[in-house]
Each structure stands twice: as C-alpha cells, then as structure tokens.
Design an enzyme around this catalytic site. Structure first.
Site, PDB file in Angstrom:
ATOM      1  N   ASN A  58      -0.601   6.364   6.069  1.00  0.00           N
ATOM      2  CA  ASN A  58       0.660   5.748   6.464  1.00  0.00           C
ATOM      3  C   ASN A  58       0.962   5.992   7.938  1.00  0.00           C
ATOM      4  O   ASN A  58       1.572   5.143   8.585  1.00  0.00           O
ATOM      5  CB  ASN A  58       1.800   6.266   5.588  1.00  0.00           C
ATOM      6  CG  ASN A  58       1.805   5.621   4.211  1.00  0.00           C
ATOM      7  OD1 ASN A  58       2.239   4.492   4.042  1.00  0.00           O
ATOM      8  ND2 ASN A  58       1.310   6.350   3.214  1.00  0.00           N
ATOM      9  N   PHE A 112       0.840  -1.199   0.000  1.00  0.00           N
ATOM     10  CA  PHE A 112       0.000   0.000   0.000  1.00  0.00           C
ATOM     11  C   PHE A 112       0.876   1.251   0.000  1.00  0.00           C
ATOM     12  O   PHE A 112       0.614   2.215  -0.744  1.00  0.00           O
ATOM     13  CB  PHE A 112      -0.906  -0.012   1.235  1.00  0.00           C
ATOM     14  CG  PHE A 112      -1.750   1.238   1.374  1.00  0.00           C
ATOM     15  CD1 PHE A 112      -2.948   1.359   0.698  1.00  0.00           C
ATOM     16  CD2 PHE A 112      -1.330   2.295   2.182  1.00  0.00           C
ATOM     17  CE1 PHE A 112      -3.730   2.516   0.817  1.00  0.00           C
ATOM     18  CE2 PHE A 112      -2.094   3.448   2.310  1.00  0.00           C
ATOM     19  CZ  PHE A 112      -3.290   3.556   1.621  1.00  0.00           C
ATOM     20  N   HIS A 113       1.909   1.238   0.827  1.00  0.00           N
ATOM     21  CA  HIS A 113       2.816   2.383   0.914  1.00  0.00           C
ATOM     22  C   HIS A 113       3.493   2.648  -0.433  1.00  0.00           C
ATOM     23  O   HIS A 113       3.542   3.786  -0.909  1.00  0.00           O
ATOM     24  CB  HIS A 113       3.867   2.111   1.995  1.00  0.00           C
ATOM     25  CG  HIS A 113       4.930   3.154   2.093  1.00  0.00           C
ATOM     26  ND1 HIS A 113       4.717   4.383   2.676  1.00  0.00           N
ATOM     27  CD2 HIS A 113       6.219   3.160   1.673  1.00  0.00           C
ATOM     28  CE1 HIS A 113       5.823   5.096   2.616  1.00  0.00           C
ATOM     29  NE2 HIS A 113       6.751   4.385   2.003  1.00  0.00           N
ATOM     30  N   HIS A 114       4.013   1.591  -1.059  1.00  0.00           N
ATOM     31  CA  HIS A 114       4.722   1.750  -2.321  1.00  0.00           C
ATOM     32  C   HIS A 114       3.800   2.245  -3.439  1.00  0.00           C
ATOM     33  O   HIS A 114       4.172   3.142  -4.207  1.00  0.00           O
ATOM     34  CB  HIS A 114       5.361   0.421  -2.735  1.00  0.00           C
ATOM     35  CG  HIS A 114       6.607   0.094  -1.970  1.00  0.00           C
ATOM     36  ND1 HIS A 114       7.657   0.972  -1.844  1.00  0.00           N
ATOM     37  CD2 HIS A 114       6.983  -1.025  -1.298  1.00  0.00           C
ATOM     38  CE1 HIS A 114       8.620   0.418  -1.124  1.00  0.00           C
ATOM     39  NE2 HIS A 114       8.227  -0.792  -0.777  1.00  0.00           N
TER      40      HIS A 114
END
Length: 279
Positions: free
Chosen positions: A249, A146-148
């Site tokens: 995040n 998800f972060h990437h």
C-alpha cells in the site's frame, strides 16, 4: 460518550467474536470473492438495473451519509485507540508495547471493543466500492479493491489469532480514516471545490501511515528475533503479513501521489491549444 461506551461494552464479547472468526475462516474468503466479483461484474449489473440512468442525486446523498457514518465511527475509534497506543509507548516503552499482548486492550472494555469493531469495519468499508460503481465508475482502479481485500483478509487473520501489533494498524488507520471519510463526505455533499486542496495532504497522510506502520512492525520483528520468549505478543507470520500490507500500500499510494501531484498531467489532444506555424 460514557453512555455509548457502556452500552457497546455491555453488548460486546470479543472472545466470542474471535472464536467465531477462527471457526469460520472460509467465510472471509467467500466474502472477499463476492466483493471481487462485484468489482469486475458490478458495472454490468448496475447498467442493466438502471438502464444507463442511475439516480445520481439519490446516490450522492446516500454516499455522503455513508461517509459521515464512517467518519464518525473512525473518530470514535481513534478517540479510544490512539491515546492508548501513544500512552503505552510512554508508559511501557516501544518494546513492551509491541511485544506484550494485553487482553484488556484487545477483547474487553472500551479499548478491546474498539479494536474488535475496527476489525469488523473492514467489511462495511467494501461499501466504498459499491457507491463508486453506482456513481458511474465502470472500471474500479487497482488500488481501492486491492487495499480493501488485503486489509479485510488480514484483519480477519490478525484478530482471530490475537496479535499485539494489531493496535499499531488500528491506531493509524482509525486516525487517517477519520480525516479521509470526512473529506469524502464533504465532497459528495457538494463541497468538492472547497476541500479539493486538502486531497494531496490526505494522500500524504496515507503514505505516512504506511511508513510508521512498517517501522513499528519491523521493530517487533527485531525484538522477537532477539528474544522470542520475551516478545511473544504476536507471531512472525502475522508481523510479516502486516509488513506486506504496509509495503504494497505504501508503493500504491506513493505511485498515486507521484502521478497525481508531481508528474505533469497529460493534456488531451482534442483540448490542447493549436500551435501556429512559423511562431
């Protein structure tokens, strides 16, 4: 350092990169889709290729070298961007730092080149997941992919629209990644027990990054609401997007911190000590 700067600046055209990204927004979507496909189907492919026996030693060596490369790259970027951001705060004040778009700090020179390379670096950072799967991870946790994906897509959008608040994310992320990737490199090089105590502080750094980022982005939105014409270095849409990146995040890294370092770890039933009756 000066020789490296001169070489990179001579071969960097930030305007051309921006134009290409603006004309090929769909390619960013295709890349993100291909990455997500690998996240969910990659383990099956890796098992098929290596027949369940991947070359672990080779993978760890490559992963360590990869992390060293990203650590050095992040240090180089932090060397240029962090002092620029902090210097602007002292020189121009918080309002003008966030509200005024400075082309020479976005497209040209060592600073502009570092900003552009930061944007592009969100693509090779997908390699983190590649090595994670090669290393035996059969189910990639939600947080990494998800972060990437979110930061990659937002970076594409922010750079091609030229946002004055993009330097906030670049400065914070460069600094945190210079520490984080050094930690990962040492871990994969066989120093895991040595650096393990620092893991908690790196997660705290990541959480702090989100809090500081939210603060500055909210400041921009406040200044823009008070004076749209005088604070036009970015759009409210881009600021909202950056807030969402930070907020989600922040939640995910905070959740990981609480589960990993605050809540008691669950002891597997088979390894739990037996309790005698009548004790």
């Amino acid at each position: 350092m000066q020789a490296l700067d001169n070489y990179l600046v001579a071969h960097w055209d930030g305007r051309a990169v921006q134009q290409w990204m603006a004309n090929n927004v769909d390619i960013g979507i295709y890349i993100a889709a291909a990455y997500l496909t690998f996240v969910f189907k990659g383990p099956i492919l890796v098992d098929y290729i290596f027949r369940g026996s991947p070359p672990t030693k080779l993978i760890k060596t490559c992963w360590a070298v990869w992390n060293v490369g990203l650590a050095v790259f992040s240090m180089y970027g932090a060397y240029h961007i962090v002092p620029t951001f902090v210097g602007n705060l002292y020189k121009y004040g918080k309002r003008d730092t966030l509200c005024v778009f400075r082309e020479d700090e976005f497209f040209t020179g060592p600073i502009g080149m570092s900003m552009g390379l930061f944007t592009i670096s969100k693509l090779p950072e997908f390699g983190d997941t590649f090595f994670l799967v090669l290393g035996g991870k059969r189910s990639v946790p939600f947080l990494p992919w998800f972060h990437h994906v979110t930061i990659f897509l937002y970076a594409w959008m922010a750079y091609q629209q030229a946002s004055s608040v993009w330097i906030v994310l670049a400065a914070l992320n460069y600094f945190v990644h210079s520490v984080m990737y050094t930690y990962f490199a040492l871990t994969e090089a066989g120093f895991k027990n040595l650096v393990r105590p620092f893991a908690m502080y790196i997660t705290l750094m990541q959480i702090t990054q989100m809090v500081i980022g939210l603060y500055f982005t909210f400041c921009f939105m406040f200044y823009h609401s008070q004076d749209p014409e005088g604070c036009n270095g970015s759009t409210v849409a881009l600021a909202r997007g950056q807030c969402m990146i930070y907020f989600f995040n922040f939640y995910l890294f905070s959740e990981m911190f609480v589960k990993g370092y605050i809540l008691p770890r669950k002891v597997p039933v088979e390894s739990a000590p037996a309790v005698k009756k009548n004790e």
